[in-house]
Design a protein around this motif. Structure first.
Motif, PDB file in Angstrom:
ATOM      1  N   GLU A 102       0.837  -1.209   0.000  1.00  0.00           N
ATOM      2  CA  GLU A 102       0.000   0.000   0.000  1.00  0.00           C
ATOM      3  C   GLU A 102       0.870   1.255   0.000  1.00  0.00           C
ATOM      4  O   GLU A 102       0.567   2.233  -0.680  1.00  0.00           O
ATOM      5  CB  GLU A 102      -0.920   0.016   1.217  1.00  0.00           C
ATOM      6  CG  GLU A 102      -2.033  -1.003   1.168  1.00  0.00           C
ATOM      7  CD  GLU A 102      -2.794  -1.119   2.483  1.00  0.00           C
ATOM      8  OE1 GLU A 102      -2.299  -0.643   3.541  1.00  0.00           O
ATOM      9  OE2 GLU A 102      -3.894  -1.698   2.460  1.00  0.00           O
ATOM     10  N   GLY A 109      -4.065   8.307  -3.744  1.00  0.00           N
ATOM     11  CA  GLY A 109      -5.455   8.327  -4.151  1.00  0.00           C
ATOM     12  C   GLY A 109      -5.889   7.150  -5.013  1.00  0.00           C
ATOM     13  O   GLY A 109      -7.062   7.015  -5.339  1.00  0.00           O
ATOM     14  N   GLU A 110      -4.931   6.296  -5.414  1.00  0.00           N
ATOM     15  CA  GLU A 110      -5.282   5.140  -6.234  1.00  0.00           C
ATOM     16  C   GLU A 110      -6.053   4.119  -5.391  1.00  0.00           C
ATOM     17  O   GLU A 110      -5.681   3.812  -4.262  1.00  0.00           O
ATOM     18  CB  GLU A 110      -4.014   4.486  -6.794  1.00  0.00           C
ATOM     19  CG  GLU A 110      -4.286   3.332  -7.725  1.00  0.00           C
ATOM     20  CD  GLU A 110      -3.010   2.699  -8.278  1.00  0.00           C
ATOM     21  OE1 GLU A 110      -3.140   1.706  -9.002  1.00  0.00           O
ATOM     22  OE2 GLU A 110      -1.895   3.195  -7.984  1.00  0.00           O
ATOM     23  N   SER A 111      -7.122   3.603  -5.944  1.00  0.00           N
ATOM     24  CA  SER A 111      -7.958   2.632  -5.228  1.00  0.00           C
ATOM     25  C   SER A 111      -7.244   1.304  -5.038  1.00  0.00           C
ATOM     26  O   SER A 111      -6.516   0.854  -5.919  1.00  0.00           O
ATOM     27  CB  SER A 111      -9.250   2.375  -5.994  1.00  0.00           C
ATOM     28  OG  SER A 111     -10.022   3.543  -6.058  1.00  0.00           O
ATOM     29  N   HIS A 112      -7.455   0.709  -3.887  1.00  0.00           N
ATOM     30  CA  HIS A 112      -6.958  -0.642  -3.604  1.00  0.00           C
ATOM     31  C   HIS A 112      -7.767  -1.219  -2.456  1.00  0.00           C
ATOM     32  O   HIS A 112      -8.474  -0.500  -1.747  1.00  0.00           O
ATOM     33  CB  HIS A 112      -5.454  -0.636  -3.272  1.00  0.00           C
ATOM     34  CG  HIS A 112      -5.088   0.225  -2.110  1.00  0.00           C
ATOM     35  ND1 HIS A 112      -5.274  -0.168  -0.795  1.00  0.00           N
ATOM     36  CD2 HIS A 112      -4.560   1.460  -2.050  1.00  0.00           C
ATOM     37  CE1 HIS A 112      -4.853   0.800   0.017  1.00  0.00           C
ATOM     38  NE2 HIS A 112      -4.424   1.792  -0.731  1.00  0.00           N
ATOM     39  N   SER A 113      -7.669  -2.526  -2.273  1.00  0.00           N
ATOM     40  CA  SER A 113      -8.363  -3.161  -1.159  1.00  0.00           C
ATOM     41  C   SER A 113      -7.753  -2.666   0.153  1.00  0.00           C
ATOM     42  O   SER A 113      -6.595  -2.248   0.193  1.00  0.00           O
ATOM     43  CB  SER A 113      -8.264  -4.681  -1.261  1.00  0.00           C
ATOM     44  OG  SER A 113      -6.920  -5.102  -1.207  1.00  0.00           O
TER      45      SER A 113
END
Length: 153
Positions: A102, A109-113
């Motif tokens: 992460e 700002g990048e989406s991830h779980s």
């Protein structure tokens, strides 16, 4: 095919650990097991891994006592793979790898779980390495006592 050198007799705990879980598929199988996957087909669908490679990785994880094969929980003739206490002890390793990923492999700002505390509904705090007295430790605050070089704690 090139045969991997076994590290099972190494004096280093990191090397011995990597002998059991040192390829990405094995850690992804363990990750999926923490997420509740239990059956061969579930792992295969999640990972998109060739059946022969998945079967080999599962055999290795079972041989190392990380997973065990048990009768299916629904009473069917299938077998399921469940984490053993040794496998469950990998939780901080998987969390640490997740948190490192992460921090260094996603743009701001990048989406991830996100790993969330199921009771509080909040993201899990960053892992920390602490001394016996509670002090936060950085790599420069530690030293490896190698075999034959001292106390060997």
């Amino acid at each position: 095919m090139v045969r991997r050198t076994s590290l099972e007799g190494a004096a280093c705990p990191v090397a011995r650990s990597l002998d059991a879980i040192g390829d990405w598929w094995s850690l992804l199988i363990v990750r999926d097991a923490f997420d509740g996957l239990r059956r061969f087909g579930e792992f295969q669908r999640s990972l998109g891994l060739a059946k022969n490679i998945l079967a080999d990785r599962l055999r290795t994880l079972v041989a190392h006592g990380i997973l065990e094969q048990v009768p299916a929980s629904d009473g069917s003739a299938y077998q399921e793979y469940v984490l053993t206490p040794k496998g469950n002890a990998l939780f901080p390793v998987v969390v640490g790898l997740r948190q490192w990923g992460e921090a260094f492999f996603f743009a701001p700002g990048e989406s991830h779980s996100v790993l969330v505390d199921s009771k509080a509904g909040k993201p899990v705090r960053l892992l920390e390495v602490r001394a016996e007295d509670g002090r936060l430790l950085a790599p420069g605050d530690t030293v490896v006592s190698k075999v034959g070089e001292g106390a060997g704690v």
